[in-house]
Design a protein around this motif. Structure first.
Motif, mmCIF file in Angstrom:
data_model
loop_
_atom_site.group_PDB
_atom_site.id
_atom_site.type_symbol
_atom_site.label_atom_id
_atom_site.label_comp_id
_atom_site.label_asym_id
_atom_site.label_seq_id
_atom_site.Cartn_x
_atom_site.Cartn_y
_atom_site.Cartn_z
ATOM 1 N N UNK A 35 -0.524 -8.377 2.071
ATOM 2 C CA UNK A 35 -1.449 -7.468 2.740
ATOM 3 C C UNK A 35 -0.682 -6.318 3.376
ATOM 4 N N UNK A 36 -1.248 -5.158 3.294
ATOM 5 C CA UNK A 36 -0.743 -4.019 4.062
ATOM 6 C C UNK A 36 -1.680 -3.827 5.256
ATOM 7 N N UNK A 37 -1.083 -3.731 6.437
ATOM 8 C CA UNK A 37 -1.811 -3.461 7.661
ATOM 9 C C UNK A 37 -1.327 -2.135 8.237
ATOM 10 N N UNK A 48 -5.401 -2.901 5.499
ATOM 11 C CA UNK A 48 -5.676 -1.725 4.682
ATOM 12 C C UNK A 48 -5.882 -2.101 3.224
ATOM 13 N N UNK A 49 -5.005 -2.956 2.712
ATOM 14 C CA UNK A 49 -5.056 -3.293 1.289
ATOM 15 C C UNK A 49 -4.474 -4.681 1.082
ATOM 16 N N UNK A 96 2.697 -7.865 5.006
ATOM 17 C CA UNK A 96 2.713 -9.242 5.483
ATOM 18 C C UNK A 96 2.331 -10.175 4.353
ATOM 19 N N UNK A 97 2.878 -11.364 4.410
ATOM 20 C CA UNK A 97 2.543 -12.376 3.434
ATOM 21 C C UNK A 97 1.526 -13.342 4.024
ATOM 22 N N UNK A 98 0.548 -13.663 3.207
ATOM 23 C CA UNK A 98 -0.456 -14.643 3.588
ATOM 24 C C UNK A 98 -0.425 -15.780 2.583
#
Length: 116
Positions: A35-37, A48-49, A96-98
């Motif tokens: 994920x991009x925050x 964001x994405x 970030x990794x989820x």
């Protein structure tokens, strides 16, 4: 310990483009969502994405049609291509990794400033 390192931020004029990179220090586990925050001063962090391990992408409404998330599996790197940038896109951007519904790994962030 796996690390994520963002790069590519900077100062750009409205209407300009930037490409952010998120490099993993080693190959991530197969089931990983990136994920991009972003977080602007005085505002909450927002996603964001997103790109799943299967390549499915999703975007917050305000960036649809302008931002593109992608990945290079060989380089263990994810990208956020940002076009038609607006002043309101100014923020610190983080990848970030989820995994399994939990965010367990963050990068250090990269500053994006959109200003004339």
């Amino acid at each position: 310990q796996v690390q994520l390192v963002e790069s590519g931020g900077g100062l750009v004029q409205p209407g300009g483009s930037l490409r952010l990179s998120c490099a993993a220090s080693e190959r991530l586990a197969r089931i990983s969502i990136i994920n991009w925050y972003r977080q602007a001063p005085g505002k909450q962090r927002e996603m964001v994405a997103t790109i799943t391990s299967g390549g499915i992408t999703n975007y917050t409404e305000s960036v649809k049609g302008r931002f593109t998330i992608s990945r290079d599996n060989v380089k263990n790197t994810w990208y956020l291509q940002m076009n038609s940038l607006k002043p309101e896109d100014t923020a610190v951007y983080y990848c970030a990794r989820e995994r399994f519904g939990r965010t367990d790994l963050w990068g250090q962030g990269t500053q994006v400033t959109v200003s004339s």
